[in-house]
Design an enzyme around this catalytic site. Structure first.
Site, PDB file in Angstrom:
ATOM      1  N   ASP A 138     -13.897 -12.506 -14.856  1.00  0.00           N
ATOM      2  CA  ASP A 138     -14.210 -11.145 -14.274  1.00  0.00           C
ATOM      3  C   ASP A 138     -13.512 -10.192 -15.221  1.00  0.00           C
ATOM      4  O   ASP A 138     -12.812 -10.358 -16.137  1.00  0.00           O
ATOM      5  CB  ASP A 138     -13.327 -11.232 -12.913  1.00  0.00           C
ATOM      6  CG  ASP A 138     -14.208 -12.112 -11.789  1.00  0.00           C
ATOM      7  OD1 ASP A 138     -14.818 -12.739 -12.154  1.00  0.00           O
ATOM      8  OD2 ASP A 138     -13.475 -11.804 -10.634  1.00  0.00           O
ATOM      9  N   HIS A 279     -10.099 -14.624 -16.086  1.00  0.00           N
ATOM     10  CA  HIS A 279     -10.373 -13.133 -16.378  1.00  0.00           C
ATOM     11  C   HIS A 279     -10.553 -13.198 -17.807  1.00  0.00           C
ATOM     12  O   HIS A 279      -9.535 -13.485 -18.451  1.00  0.00           O
ATOM     13  CB  HIS A 279      -9.457 -12.132 -15.966  1.00  0.00           C
ATOM     14  CG  HIS A 279      -9.132 -12.296 -14.282  1.00  0.00           C
ATOM     15  ND1 HIS A 279      -8.779 -13.222 -13.732  1.00  0.00           N
ATOM     16  CD2 HIS A 279      -9.765 -11.148 -13.531  1.00  0.00           C
ATOM     17  CE1 HIS A 279      -8.873 -12.903 -12.208  1.00  0.00           C
ATOM     18  NE2 HIS A 279      -9.333 -11.766 -12.215  1.00  0.00           N
TER      19      HIS A 279
HETATM   20 ZN    ZN Z   1     -11.623  -8.203 -11.082  1.00  0.00          ZN
END
Ligand code: ZN
Length: 327
Positions: A138, A279
């Site tokens: 992400d 992430h």
């Molecule tokens: Zn996010």
């Protein structure tokens, strides 16, 4: 479609134009839109292989990733209802591959049917009977994304990147590379807003601006979104007008910023069907991903995109629904 009259017209024109010694050639259709021309004496053979002599009465139009309209020939009954229907960009999937290198465009609703007859999404073959895991990254693209992509490419693995629209234009080559190796690009809003606290208008603009930015760069329209922070409600699901993707393994990499802890969290809880949250904007996540990719493959998992996972296990992702832990 009046088969009989067409058939008679075909016979008449055939006899009028074709020398008697030449065998008539017949156009055969495959359900994925391919056509071939075979001799009349070969029709029976091709028919036994799943080709059709008369399929042209059931066609649908759809946009390919370049935004051009293409005709797709469809032979299954439910699709007959959609004859003449033009698929929107958001309803089309980009590519399906066959083992012999053919590539076709298929409406989203058709993907499971094609996968069941050995077509596969993206660049690698998917074995529906074997365990599979979807790695998701992400907030990027970011400077660590290219290294993660190189690792995925090296192992012929795929992942899904839920990108922020505002970052997409900063890394166009990264996004194109991801798509070229079969990865999926999902929507993570333009600027990482809390959608559950946003107005209907803001939800729509955060989602659509990001979809358009990704489409402009990659030619592929995103099919899935992940609400920042996992924050969604009924209004978000309705206004986003895309399936929402949550996760089943939260590595907390954004919090620990620790490569070993990120790796351990996956090793401790991964199982068939897991959607793993990481992430790619944090440096320690890159080496974690580079170790997890070969580790998971060695454990027997196929590394697939979220769409591939949901196609395989849920018959596809539905707009207005959220998918996460146990789906
Ligand atoms: Zn996010």
């Amino acid at each position: 479609m009046h088969f009989l009259s067409i058939f008679l017209a075909a016979i008449i024109s055939c006899y009028a134009l074709t020398p008697v010694f030449a065998e008539k050639s017949v156009t055969m259709y495959a359900s994925d839109g391919r056509t071939i021309s075979v001799l009349e004496s070969e029709v029976g053979l091709y028919g036994s292989l799943g080709w059709y002599e008369h399929i042209y009465d059931v066609t649908v139009s759809m946009h390919n990733p370049n935004g051009e309209l293409e005709s797709v020939y469809v032979d299954d009954a439910p699709q007959k209802l959609k004859e003449g229907y033009t698929y929107a960009k958001s309803e089309t999937t980009q590519l399906m591959f066959s083992d012999d290198g053919r590539v076709i465009y298929v409406p989203n609703v058709q993907v499971p049917a094609y996968m069941s007859v050995n077509w596969h999404r993206c660049g690698g073959k998917l074995d529906l009977s074997r365990p599979m895991v979807a790695l998701t990254f992400d907030d990027g693209p970011a400077k660590y994304t290219d290294a993660i992509l190189s690792c995925l490419e090296k192992y012929n693995a795929r992942a899904t990147f839920f990108v922020q629209g505002k970052n997409a234009s900063r890394y166009p080559e990264t996004l194109k590379h991801a798509v070229n190796i079969g990865c999926e690009i999902g929507n993570h809003t333009w600027s990482h807003v809390n959608l559950s606290k946003s107005s209907a208008e803001d939800i729509k603009s955060q989602i659509s601006s990001t979809n358009n930015a990704i489409y402009e760069i990659t030619g592929v329209y995103p099919k899935l979104f992940r609400p920042p922070g996992g924050a969604y409600n009924g209004s978000v699901l309705e206004k986003a007008n895309m399936p929402a993707i949550m996760w089943s393994v939260d590595t907390l990499d954004w919090k620990t910023r620790d490569t070993q802890k990120t790796i351990s969290s996956v090793k401790n809880s991964v199982k068939d069907g897991s959607i793993i949250l990481m992430h790619d904007i944090h440096a320690p996540t890159q080496p974690a991903a580079e170790q997890l990719i070969p580790y998971l493959l060695k454990q027997g998992y196929q590394l697939v995109t979220v769409s591939e996972l949901l196609d395989a296990r849920k018959g596809g992702a539905q707009i207005g629904k959220a998918y996460g832990n146990g789906y």
